[in-house]
Design a protein around this motif. Structure first.
Motif, PDB file in Angstrom:
ATOM      1  N   LYS A   7      34.987  25.130  25.077  1.00  0.00           N
ATOM      2  CA  LYS A   7      34.947  26.364  25.881  1.00  0.00           C
ATOM      3  C   LYS A   7      34.473  26.060  27.297  1.00  0.00           C
ATOM      4  CE  LYS A   7      34.272  29.695  22.133  1.00  0.00           C
ATOM      5  NZ  LYS A   7      33.380  30.762  21.591  1.00  0.00           N
ATOM      6  N   ARG A   8      33.452  25.248  27.415  1.00  0.00           N
ATOM      7  CA  ARG A   8      32.930  24.887  28.735  1.00  0.00           C
ATOM      8  C   ARG A   8      33.654  23.675  29.319  1.00  0.00           C
ATOM      9  NH1 ARG A   8      26.841  23.841  27.886  1.00  0.00           N
ATOM     10  NH2 ARG A   8      26.901  23.567  30.158  1.00  0.00           N
ATOM     11  N   MET A   9      34.494  23.040  28.494  1.00  0.00           N
ATOM     12  CA  MET A   9      35.262  21.857  28.889  1.00  0.00           C
ATOM     13  C   MET A   9      34.356  20.734  29.384  1.00  0.00           C
ATOM     14  SD  MET A   9      38.644  23.595  30.667  1.00  0.00           S
ATOM     15  CE  MET A   9      39.435  22.020  30.914  1.00  0.00           C
ATOM     16  N   ILE A  10      33.393  20.374  28.525  1.00  0.00           N
ATOM     17  CA  ILE A  10      32.474  19.292  28.869  1.00  0.00           C
ATOM     18  C   ILE A  10      32.222  18.400  27.653  1.00  0.00           C
ATOM     19  CG2 ILE A  10      31.256  20.579  30.673  1.00  0.00           C
ATOM     20  CD1 ILE A  10      28.964  20.991  28.632  1.00  0.00           C
ATOM     21  N   ILE A  11      31.843  17.156  27.928  1.00  0.00           N
ATOM     22  CA  ILE A  11      31.354  16.226  26.919  1.00  0.00           C
ATOM     23  C   ILE A  11      29.958  15.802  27.350  1.00  0.00           C
ATOM     24  CG2 ILE A  11      31.675  13.991  25.785  1.00  0.00           C
ATOM     25  CD1 ILE A  11      34.647  14.189  26.425  1.00  0.00           C
ATOM     26  N   VAL A  12      28.995  15.930  26.469  1.00  0.00           N
ATOM     27  CA  VAL A  12      27.629  15.508  26.772  1.00  0.00           C
ATOM     28  C   VAL A  12      27.437  14.094  26.245  1.00  0.00           C
ATOM     29  CG1 VAL A  12      25.172  15.973  26.447  1.00  0.00           C
ATOM     30  CG2 VAL A  12      26.801  17.881  26.623  1.00  0.00           C
TER      31      VAL A  12
ATOM     32  N   VAL B 254      29.281   9.308  21.347  1.00  0.00           N
ATOM     33  CA  VAL B 254      29.620  10.736  21.388  1.00  0.00           C
ATOM     34  C   VAL B 254      29.715  11.274  19.966  1.00  0.00           C
ATOM     35  CG1 VAL B 254      31.396  12.431  21.991  1.00  0.00           C
ATOM     36  CG2 VAL B 254      30.815  10.600  23.603  1.00  0.00           C
ATOM     37  N   LYS B 255      29.015  12.350  19.698  1.00  0.00           N
ATOM     38  CA  LYS B 255      29.042  12.995  18.386  1.00  0.00           C
ATOM     39  C   LYS B 255      29.880  14.270  18.454  1.00  0.00           C
ATOM     40  CE  LYS B 255      24.441  11.216  17.258  1.00  0.00           C
ATOM     41  NZ  LYS B 255      23.047  11.557  16.896  1.00  0.00           N
ATOM     42  N   ALA B 256      30.239  14.767  17.296  1.00  0.00           N
ATOM     43  CA  ALA B 256      31.080  15.969  17.259  1.00  0.00           C
ATOM     44  C   ALA B 256      30.430  17.132  18.002  1.00  0.00           C
ATOM     45  CB  ALA B 256      31.363  16.348  15.804  1.00  0.00           C
ATOM     46  N   LYS B 257      29.121  17.225  17.924  1.00  0.00           N
ATOM     47  CA  LYS B 257      28.412  18.342  18.561  1.00  0.00           C
ATOM     48  C   LYS B 257      28.379  18.236  20.084  1.00  0.00           C
ATOM     49  CE  LYS B 257      23.809  16.229  18.582  1.00  0.00           C
ATOM     50  NZ  LYS B 257      22.400  16.384  18.221  1.00  0.00           N
ATOM     51  N   ASP B 258      28.712  17.051  20.608  1.00  0.00           N
ATOM     52  CA  ASP B 258      28.596  16.816  22.051  1.00  0.00           C
ATOM     53  C   ASP B 258      29.781  17.344  22.847  1.00  0.00           C
ATOM     54  OD1 ASP B 258      26.179  15.512  21.659  1.00  0.00           O
ATOM     55  OD2 ASP B 258      27.132  13.549  21.398  1.00  0.00           O
TER      56      ASP B 258
ATOM     57  N   TYR C 207      20.057   5.136  30.757  1.00  0.00           N
ATOM     58  CA  TYR C 207      19.081   5.778  29.864  1.00  0.00           C
ATOM     59  C   TYR C 207      18.936   7.274  30.165  1.00  0.00           C
ATOM     60  CZ  TYR C 207      17.771   0.971  28.819  1.00  0.00           C
ATOM     61  OH  TYR C 207      17.803  -0.361  28.459  1.00  0.00           O
ATOM     62  N   SER C 208      20.034   7.910  30.519  1.00  0.00           N
ATOM     63  CA  SER C 208      19.965   9.330  30.845  1.00  0.00           C
ATOM     64  C   SER C 208      21.143  10.069  30.231  1.00  0.00           C
ATOM     65  CB  SER C 208      19.963   9.537  32.364  1.00  0.00           C
ATOM     66  OG  SER C 208      21.122   8.999  32.939  1.00  0.00           O
ATOM     67  N   GLU C 209      20.872  11.280  29.789  1.00  0.00           N
ATOM     68  CA  GLU C 209      21.940  12.135  29.283  1.00  0.00           C
ATOM     69  C   GLU C 209      22.727  12.681  30.464  1.00  0.00           C
ATOM     70  OE1 GLU C 209      21.272  15.074  25.930  1.00  0.00           O
ATOM     71  OE2 GLU C 209      21.597  16.459  27.597  1.00  0.00           O
ATOM     72  N   SER C 210      24.037  12.760  30.317  1.00  0.00           N
ATOM     73  CA  SER C 210      24.846  13.277  31.414  1.00  0.00           C
ATOM     74  C   SER C 210      25.971  14.149  30.873  1.00  0.00           C
ATOM     75  CB  SER C 210      25.428  12.131  32.253  1.00  0.00           C
ATOM     76  OG  SER C 210      26.259  11.303  31.454  1.00  0.00           O
ATOM     77  N   ILE C 211      26.525  14.965  31.746  1.00  0.00           N
ATOM     78  CA  ILE C 211      27.624  15.856  31.386  1.00  0.00           C
ATOM     79  C   ILE C 211      28.908  15.359  32.031  1.00  0.00           C
ATOM     80  CG2 ILE C 211      28.543  18.186  31.628  1.00  0.00           C
ATOM     81  CD1 ILE C 211      25.719  19.254  31.480  1.00  0.00           C
ATOM     82  N   VAL C 212      29.915  15.152  31.205  1.00  0.00           N
ATOM     83  CA  VAL C 212      31.215  14.665  31.683  1.00  0.00           C
ATOM     84  C   VAL C 212      32.214  15.820  31.591  1.00  0.00           C
ATOM     85  CG1 VAL C 212      33.085  13.029  31.309  1.00  0.00           C
ATOM     86  CG2 VAL C 212      30.707  12.329  30.892  1.00  0.00           C
ATOM     87  N   PRO C 213      32.804  16.227  32.701  1.00  0.00           N
ATOM     88  CA  PRO C 213      33.793  17.319  32.641  1.00  0.00           C
ATOM     89  C   PRO C 213      35.080  16.862  31.969  1.00  0.00           C
ATOM     90  CG  PRO C 213      33.668  16.416  34.853  1.00  0.00           C
ATOM     91  CD  PRO C 213      32.572  15.749  34.074  1.00  0.00           C
ATOM     92  N   ILE C 214      35.684  17.759  31.211  1.00  0.00           N
ATOM     93  CA  ILE C 214      36.982  17.488  30.593  1.00  0.00           C
ATOM     94  C   ILE C 214      38.054  17.995  31.544  1.00  0.00           C
ATOM     95  CG2 ILE C 214      38.496  17.959  28.632  1.00  0.00           C
ATOM     96  CD1 ILE C 214      36.017  18.388  26.924  1.00  0.00           C
ATOM     97  N   ALA C 215      38.797  17.084  32.145  1.00  0.00           N
ATOM     98  CA  ALA C 215      39.856  17.462  33.080  1.00  0.00           C
ATOM     99  C   ALA C 215      40.998  18.156  32.330  1.00  0.00           C
ATOM    100  CB  ALA C 215      40.370  16.215  33.802  1.00  0.00           C
ATOM    101  N   ASP C 216      41.789  18.913  33.073  1.00  0.00           N
ATOM    102  CA  ASP C 216      42.899  19.645  32.449  1.00  0.00           C
ATOM    103  C   ASP C 216      43.842  18.707  31.700  1.00  0.00           C
ATOM    104  OD1 ASP C 216      41.842  21.920  33.548  1.00  0.00           O
ATOM    105  OD2 ASP C 216      43.261  22.020  35.225  1.00  0.00           O
ATOM    106  N   GLY C 217      44.105  17.523  32.275  1.00  0.00           N
ATOM    107  CA  GLY C 217      45.014  16.588  31.626  1.00  0.00           C
ATOM    108  C   GLY C 217      44.455  15.989  30.350  1.00  0.00           C
ATOM    109  N   LEU C 218      43.133  15.951  30.244  1.00  0.00           N
ATOM    110  CA  LEU C 218      42.488  15.384  29.051  1.00  0.00           C
ATOM    111  C   LEU C 218      42.322  16.417  27.941  1.00  0.00           C
ATOM    112  CD1 LEU C 218      40.948  13.084  27.599  1.00  0.00           C
ATOM    113  CD2 LEU C 218      38.897  13.780  28.860  1.00  0.00           C
ATOM    114  N   TYR C 219      42.248  17.674  28.312  1.00  0.00           N
ATOM    115  CA  TYR C 219      41.914  18.728  27.347  1.00  0.00           C
ATOM    116  C   TYR C 219      42.785  18.710  26.080  1.00  0.00           C
ATOM    117  CZ  TYR C 219      40.823  23.297  25.400  1.00  0.00           C
ATOM    118  OH  TYR C 219      40.446  24.303  24.545  1.00  0.00           O
TER     119      TYR C 219
END
Length: 317
Positions: A178-183, A170-174, A192-204
């Motif tokens: 605002k959208r509460m996601i980690i790419v 994970v890089k800083a740009k990922d 071997y695939s890019e995916s989107i991980v949601p940032i839960a309220d407890g993790l934010y």
């Protein structure tokens, strides 16, 4: 037809297949194991199915060989070496017609995936809270320094079930707060695939704190985000690696009295999601980044209480 050595066969296969470094290490480990048993001067063309079966018998754990390897380790060796032989046979690099590693794998015992019990996780949070408070009050490193950073790592594993290799990529740009996601990048993904991980309220709050600290340290967009070396007076490497993370979790496990690992967080999340009465298998598959729904279904383990309830509901004839 050529007759190359194990090392040359490995080198050609890795160059041709363009494997990830971690995969190269796995193939190399299988080759090392074979050369240890058969001898460094042994060529691939010198192995027969009978000799492979003898090797399997010699190194598998059993009553007579309690220090042997487990079934999954043997199957990894067999799978990697079979792929090397298939490559060598296809391109006429070795003087054999049939692959001696075909159909030599063994059945692996099926055991429930190891998870982190709620009490253990309470201990984890209490230990990290004590360490963080000590550092804030004493301005001195604790046993799990820097505690605030490792808290963020722990909570990220807890809330996302992300794989360790994905976290390290994970890089800083990922991170998009605002959208509460980690790419997560394809480079760090097992599938071997890019995916989107949601940032839960407890993790934010934890991720937001990490992003603020990264900004203060002058992180660039391409910098590794989860990098303890950038926030520590003790660590001096350029990037955080698997060894540093595993060392931390080994020490944390010692304080908690139970084994705590990133993968156990992943198993715990998968198990809890699939035990939920309102479970959504497709959502769980996407969260855990599984390429096959069959892998997701492995987390379905009805509790003893639910099985007893089902039996009690049967009508007497």
């Amino acid at each position: 037809m050529n007759d190359v050595s194990f090392m040359e066969l490995l080198s050609r296969y890795c160059a041709d297949t363009h494997l990830k470094p971690k995969s190269v290490d796995s193939y190399a480990a299988a080759v090392r194991a074979a050369r240890r048993y058969f001898g460094k001067e042994t060529y691939p063309s010198m192995l027969s199915r009978e000799r492979v079966c003898d090797w399997r018998r010699a190194i598998l754990r059993s009553k007579d060989n309690p220090k042997g390897i487990v079934e999954v380790s043997w199957n990894n060796y067999a799978r990697h070496l079979a792929a090397l032989y298939n490559f060598g046979i296809k391109y006429q690099l070795i003087m054999v017609e049939e692959n001696p590693f075909n159909r030599v794998r063994v059945r692996e015992p099926r055991k429930p995936k190891k998870t982190i019990q709620p009490l253990t996780f309470r201990y984890v949070r209490e230990v990290m809270d004590v360490c963080r408070r000590f550092e804030e009050a004493q301005d001195d490193p604790s046993k799990l320094y820097p505690a605030w950073f490792w808290e963020t790592v722990i909570e990220t594993f807890y809330y996302t079930g992300i794989r360790l290799n994905q976290l390290l990529h994970v890089k800083a740009k990922d991170v998009d707060l605002k959208r509460m996601i980690i790419v997560t990048s394809a480079e760090g993904s097992k599938t071997y695939s890019e995916s989107i991980v949601p940032i839960a309220d407890g993790l934010y709050p934890y991720v937001a704190k990490l992003m603020l600290a990264a900004h203060r340290e002058g992180f660039r967009r391409e910098d590794q985000l989860f990098n303890v070396n950038r926030f520590s007076r003790r660590h001096r490497r350029s990037e955080m690696d698997i060894n540093q993370v595993e060392h931390f979790f080994k020490r944390l496990s010692g304080f908690c009295g139970d084994k705590v690992t990133p993968h156990r967080f992943r198993h715990t999340l998968g198990t809890e999601l699939m035990e939920n009465p309102d479970r959504n298998i497709r959502v769980t598959q996407m969260i855990l980044d599984h390429s096959s729904i069959r892998t997701t279904m492995e987390y379905v383990h009805p509790s003893v209480d639910s099985m007893r309830k089902a039996l009690n509901q049967r009508r007497r004839p």
